[in-house]
Design an enzyme around this catalytic site. Structure first.
Site, short mmCIF file in Angstrom:
data_model
loop_
_atom_site.label_atom_id
_atom_site.label_comp_id
_atom_site.label_asym_id
_atom_site.label_seq_id
_atom_site.Cartn_x
_atom_site.Cartn_y
_atom_site.Cartn_z
N GLN A 172 0.83 -1.21 0.00
CA GLN A 172 0.00 0.00 0.00
C GLN A 172 0.85 1.25 0.00
OE1 GLN A 172 -1.34 0.52 4.55
NE2 GLN A 172 -1.76 -1.55 3.75
N HIS A 203 0.28 5.82 0.90
CA HIS A 203 -0.61 6.87 1.37
C HIS A 203 -0.27 8.19 0.67
CE1 HIS A 203 -1.58 4.01 4.48
NE2 HIS A 203 -0.34 4.02 4.92
N GLU A 227 4.03 8.50 8.41
CA GLU A 227 3.98 7.67 9.61
C GLU A 227 5.35 7.13 9.97
OE1 GLU A 227 1.38 4.38 8.70
OE2 GLU A 227 2.31 4.08 6.76
N HIS A 286 4.77 0.37 1.01
CA HIS A 286 5.16 -0.39 2.19
C HIS A 286 4.15 -1.48 2.53
CE1 HIS A 286 2.52 2.84 3.71
NE2 HIS A 286 2.10 1.93 4.58
N ARG A 291 -4.59 0.70 -1.51
CA ARG A 291 -4.15 -0.69 -1.52
C ARG A 291 -3.77 -1.07 -2.95
NH1 ARG A 291 -8.64 -2.83 0.34
NH2 ARG A 291 -8.13 -2.40 2.52
#
Length: 256
Positions: free
Chosen positions: A103, A105, A122, A180, A200
């Site tokens: 996936q 982001h 993150e 990642h 995804r």
């Protein structure tokens, strides 16, 4: 106005197709009756999943209510000036009993344009890892959008992704855009921007208990991916006994 005190929040439990037992067996959190608890959200301002105070005079109050009432006294004046009544971080524990999907982001700009949301930068702190457990982070060779698409369309995506064997104490910083996946056998803490936007890319042809595959976001991911290869993906830091050591410093959070 009630005086602020050290606040504990009610845990939000998340059932995941890849979840396992470590939330209960390692962290001691009772996630019943969920069959596959994969995540706990420890503090969250995400719409529909806003944390509530667990105990004391403010028990039952939501994080949003606290922000509106206490403002900078709760999060600091500089943070409040920047984010107002939106809590900027989401903190999770994640138990991967199976590999998570590949996936990516979006960053703030793309997430705001498409979803009216923050982006999702993150970091991961590995709390426990089974022997030979690995995660996926970034590319293992020079990459471009066209080259990536060639490999993806030929069913060879995994061959261009970087795999890292992990152990307790390892740290990985993942700026928005970095492809990642958390691998089987890993329990970690995740600190991220307040966002639940995930594209995804590949899910190993996995099916749920009803025989259905999960939605993919292949096209949406193309504009989100950072196609650059990096020399080092693990965050290197020196652990010192009885001392605070900075791990990650980013525009969104600093951890130590």
């Amino acid at each position: 106005m009630t005086e602020l005190y050290p606040l504990k929040f009610k845990t939000i439990f998340k059932d995941k197709i890849w979840g396992g037992e470590k939330i209960k067996t390692v962290l001691g959190k009772d996630c019943a009756p969920l069959p596959n608890c994969g995540e706990t959200w420890e503090i969250s301002g995400v719409t529909g999943n806003v944390s509530e105070v667990a105990e004391g005079a403010l028990a039952g109050k939501s994080l949003q209510e606290l922000l509106k009432t206490y403002q900078g006294k709760l999060v600091g004046e500089r943070v409040y000036q920047r984010y107002g009544n939106e809590f900027p971080l989401l903190v999770k524990f994640i138990d991967a009993n199976d590999d998570l999907s590949i996936q990516v982001h979006p960053d703030d700009t793309l997430a705001q344009k498409r979803h009216n949301s923050f982006g999702k930068t993150e970091m991961w702190y590995i709390m426990q890892a089974d022997d030979e457990a690995e995660l996926t982070v970034g590319f293992n060779q020079p990459m471009s959008r066209a080259k990536y698409l060639d490999y993806f369309e030929e069913g060879k995506l995994m061959s261009i992704l970087n795999e890292e064997e992990v152990q307790e104490g390892d740290v990985f910083f993942l700026p928005a855009g970095r492809v990642h996946s958390i691998g089987k056998g890993i329990l970690l803490a995740e600190i991220q921007q307040t966002s639940d936007v995930t594209y995804r890319i590949y899910d190993f042809e996995r099916k749920d208990d009803q025989g259905k595959t999960r939605e993919l976001h292949v096209e949406q991911a193309l504009d989100a991916i950072d196609y650059q290869e990096y020399e080092e993906y693990k965050t290197l830091y020196e652990s010192k006994e009885n001392d605070v050591v900075e791990m990650v410093s980013s525009p969104f959070f600093i951890t130590s």
